[in-house]
Design a protein around this motif. Structure first.
Motif, PDB file in Angstrom:
ATOM      1  N   ILE A 432      -3.005  -5.225  -0.879  1.00 58.33           N
ATOM      2  CA  ILE A 432      -2.260  -5.215   0.375  1.00 58.33           C
ATOM      3  C   ILE A 432      -0.944  -4.454   0.183  1.00 58.33           C
ATOM      4  CG2 ILE A 432      -1.210  -6.628   2.182  1.00 58.33           C
ATOM      5  CD1 ILE A 432      -4.243  -6.989   1.908  1.00 58.33           C
ATOM      6  N   HIS A 433      -0.689  -3.515   1.069  1.00 54.96           N
ATOM      7  CA  HIS A 433       0.574  -2.767   1.071  1.00 54.96           C
ATOM      8  C   HIS A 433       1.374  -3.208   2.301  1.00 54.96           C
ATOM      9  CE1 HIS A 433      -0.919   0.447  -1.797  1.00 54.96           C
ATOM     10  NE2 HIS A 433      -2.051  -0.139  -1.423  1.00 54.96           N
ATOM     11  N   ASP A 434       2.624  -3.638   2.092  1.00 53.20           N
ATOM     12  CA  ASP A 434       3.417  -4.036   3.264  1.00 53.20           C
ATOM     13  C   ASP A 434       4.252  -2.883   3.810  1.00 53.20           C
ATOM     14  OD1 ASP A 434       5.498  -3.842   1.451  1.00 53.20           O
ATOM     15  OD2 ASP A 434       6.409  -5.754   1.998  1.00 53.20           O
ATOM     16  N   TYR A 453      -3.061  -1.678   4.797  1.00 53.60           N
ATOM     17  CA  TYR A 453      -1.655  -1.775   5.205  1.00 53.60           C
ATOM     18  C   TYR A 453      -1.504  -2.994   6.118  1.00 53.60           C
ATOM     19  CZ  TYR A 453       2.466  -1.196   8.120  1.00 53.60           C
ATOM     20  OH  TYR A 453       3.638  -1.439   8.797  1.00 53.60           O
ATOM     21  N   VAL A 454      -0.647  -3.937   5.708  1.00 56.18           N
ATOM     22  CA  VAL A 454      -0.393  -5.144   6.510  1.00 56.18           C
ATOM     23  C   VAL A 454       1.114  -5.320   6.601  1.00 56.18           C
ATOM     24  CG1 VAL A 454      -0.792  -7.613   6.781  1.00 56.18           C
ATOM     25  CG2 VAL A 454      -2.524  -6.185   5.652  1.00 56.18           C
ATOM     26  N   GLN A 479       4.814  -4.422  -2.783  1.00 57.38           N
ATOM     27  CA  GLN A 479       5.951  -4.332  -1.877  1.00 57.38           C
ATOM     28  C   GLN A 479       7.015  -3.400  -2.436  1.00 57.38           C
ATOM     29  OE1 GLN A 479       6.285  -8.821  -1.827  1.00 57.38           O
ATOM     30  NE2 GLN A 479       6.623  -8.446   0.358  1.00 57.38           N
ATOM     31  N   ASN A 480       7.648  -2.656  -1.546  1.00 57.92           N
ATOM     32  CA  ASN A 480       8.719  -1.751  -1.934  1.00 57.92           C
ATOM     33  C   ASN A 480      10.008  -2.553  -2.133  1.00 57.92           C
ATOM     34  OD1 ASN A 480      10.248   0.478  -2.474  1.00 57.92           O
ATOM     35  ND2 ASN A 480       9.763   1.569  -0.584  1.00 57.92           N
ATOM     36  N   PHE A 499       9.521   0.561   6.592  1.00 58.59           N
ATOM     37  CA  PHE A 499      10.499  -0.504   6.384  1.00 58.59           C
ATOM     38  C   PHE A 499       9.935  -1.901   6.607  1.00 58.59           C
ATOM     39  CE2 PHE A 499      13.072   3.254   7.137  1.00 58.59           C
ATOM     40  CZ  PHE A 499      14.087   3.119   6.202  1.00 58.59           C
ATOM     41  N   THR A 500       8.658  -2.020   6.974  1.00 57.83           N
ATOM     42  CA  THR A 500       8.074  -3.344   7.174  1.00 57.83           C
ATOM     43  C   THR A 500       8.007  -4.098   5.844  1.00 57.83           C
ATOM     44  OG1 THR A 500       5.890  -2.291   7.003  1.00 57.83           O
ATOM     45  CG2 THR A 500       6.717  -2.760   9.211  1.00 57.83           C
ATOM     46  N   ARG A 501       8.253  -5.398   5.902  1.00 56.52           N
ATOM     47  CA  ARG A 501       8.256  -6.234   4.703  1.00 56.52           C
ATOM     48  C   ARG A 501       7.563  -7.568   4.996  1.00 56.52           C
ATOM     49  NH1 ARG A 501       9.319  -2.020   3.292  1.00 56.52           N
ATOM     50  NH2 ARG A 501      11.061  -1.219   2.041  1.00 56.52           N
TER      51      ARG A 501
END
Length: 529
Positions: A432-434, A453-454, A479-480, A499-501
């Motif tokens: 999962i990539h946020d 992408y979630v 997560q970035n 920028f979603t987290r």
């Protein structure tokens, strides 16, 4: 210097590129950015057939509508093309060719396509200089330096059509030189027919050829304006162009149900077009291409020797050059300036953003090698030594540029394989990539692991329920950890996805461990017993 000796040197250059590619692929297949998406296209054709243009999506079982596909615009369009819910934006012919190579020789082999076309470019470049009657020693030095210290080497280690495109442009130049030295009218007409054919064929590979071809045709019109023959020859070029035009109209209509192809569809549907038309915007882009900016090193940093071509435009020298050299110099120099000012997006970052200028550098270098070799004919031995010393000094920044670029690839390949090892810890399960900022990291893992992408917590809760129902034993969330850099190329509507987290609070899974790597946090989850 004999051609056999020159060939030996070129083979050594080719062999060195193969060795470097093998180093990059030491633990798998190293591929990122645009190249990885083109590879996914090839794998899609290989798995689903050449009449199926839908994006590959290993997570399609839980995301049939492609709402959480990791690759968004401009890599993919979520439109209905030939009943496909998602289509990658790159022209399919190159990816189809790659699919055939993968089928015959395996996945790793496809990464050598660019190197082979690069080698053919070197041979054809040498052939053109030989047609121009340049001294053999100047041919060897000019060709070797152009393809080792020019900007070309840094684009050949990607899965890209760039080397093939450069080869088609060199074929156009070769035909132009042959025509301008030819006296047989039948051969001239056929030559123009082939030029028309190749120009349009090249356009459907990469659209930059339109600008270069327009400049060349304009030069020919100016230089031959007094003869009515030029209009007849342009007619033959038009007839040659009709064949690929008709072919690609039919092919594009069949493949994606849009006659002008995916690249044109991309341009017409670019929602950022208005913001990319201002003078200030294009001056910023040109500064990056020609000099330097915060994202990329320009041509002045990469290959400053190109500016010495200005010497050849001094009227007392320029007037004595053959017509074909004048056309090569004007078209190459003009293309570099105009492409820098009119290109709406950057070609990459750091030392990897100059691919849009490559086809302009090809005719300019051919003209420069001829021009400077002619100037040196009348010079003494000591003057020639001084000249070559100056050339070597001017090439020092190019040496550093290429060295830094290759070191960047080596360094990134190390990061890449470490990330692949992290991904491998969850097997063929879900990743999962946020944020879509991490999409450039996935490489070949996208072929056998299920990336999604979630960006919303409620969506993640929904997927956790699905994972529990499917008895998924483990998954990974990446997560970035830092604020992402937003390139000028990124359209405004896509910025929020960078920028979603997530703030995931699992119900059915437990956190096994957290790893921090390369500005990303990797959280590994296991199903509760």
């Amino acid at each position: 210097m004999k051609f056999s000796i020159r060939i030996l040197i070129y083979v050594i250059i080719f062999f060195l590129t193969i060795l470097f590619r093998q180093y990059l692929d030491r633990d798998g297949v190293f591929i990122t950015s645009d190249g990885q998406v083109k590879l996914y296209q090839s794998i899609g054709f290989l798995e689903n057939g050449f009449d199926n243009f839908e994006c590959i999506h290993p997570s399609k079982d839980i995301d049939p509508e492609f709402k959480h596909h990791l690759f968004d615009y401009p890599f993919a369009f979520f439109e209905k093309f030939k009943k496909s819910k998602c289509v990658f934006q790159y022209p399919p012919l190159f990816s189809m060719f790659g699919a055939v190579i993968i089928k015959l020789f395996g996945l790793k082999s496809v990464m050598y396509i660019s190197l082979i076309f690069f080698f053919l470019c070197i041979l054809l470049f040498d052939k053109i200089l030989n047609l121009l009657k340049v001294y053999p020693s100047a041919i060897l030095i000019g060709t070797s330096l152009s393809f080792t210290l020019g900007i070309f080497p840094l684009s050949i280690f990607d899965y890209s059509e760039m080397s093939f495109f450069n080869l088609t442009v060199l074929l156009l130049i070769y035909l132009l030189v042959k025509i301008l030295y030819e006296s047989d009218r039948k051969k001239i007409r056929f030559g123009f027919f082939l030029i028309g054919f190749l120009t349009i064929f090249s356009f459907f590979v990469r659209s930059e050829v339109v600008l270069l071809a327009s400049i060349i045709f304009l030069c020919m019109l100016v230089f031959f304006i007094r003869t009515t023959l030029i209009w007849k020859l342009f007619f033959f070029a038009f007839m040659g162009a009709l064949i690929p035009i008709l072919f690609f109209l039919i092919f594009n209509t069949w493949s994606v149900e849009f006659p002008l192809g995916m690249r044109t569809f991309t341009v017409l549907n670019d929602t950022t077009t208005e913001s990319r038309t201002g003078l200030i915007y294009h001056l910023k882009i040109a500064k990056g291409f020609l000099i330097k900016d915060e994202e990329m090193n320009g041509l002045l940093i990469a290959f400053p020797i190109w500016l010495t071509s200005i010497i050849l435009f001094i009227p007392s020298r320029f007037k004595n050059f053959p017509m074909v050299i004048k056309i090569l110099l004007i078209s190459g120099f003009s293309y570099i300036l105009l492409a820098s000012l009119t290109t709406p997006t950057k070609g990459g970052v750091q030392n990897f953003g100059l691919r849009y200028l490559e086809i302009g550098l090809l005719p300019l270098l051919l003209g420069m090698i001829y021009g400077f070799s002619e100037i040196l004919k009348s010079k003494t031995k000591y003057e020639k030594i001084i000249f070559m010393t100056c050339i070597m000094i001017l090439l020092q920044p190019s040496f550093k540029f290429i060295k830094d670029g290759l070191n960047t690839l080596k360094l990134n390949s190390g990061y890449y394989y470490k990330m692949m090892n992290y991904f491998a810890e969850v097997g063929d399960s879900y990743i999962i990539h946020d944020t879509i900022n991490s999409q450039y990291l996935v490489g070949t893992s996208f072929l056998n692991q299920k990336h999604l992408y979630v960006g919303k917590n409620e969506e993640m809760q929904k997927f956790e329920e699905i994972f529990k129902t499917k008895k998924v034993k483990k998954f990974l969330i990446i997560q970035n950890e830092t604020k992402p850099y937003i390139s000028i190329n990124i359209p405004d509507f896509l910025v929020p996805k960078y920028f979603t987290r997530l703030e995931f609070k699992p119900k059915y899974y437990k956190l096994k461990k957290d790893e921090n790597y390369f500005n990303f946090k990797l959280s590994f989850y296991e199903l509760l017993e």
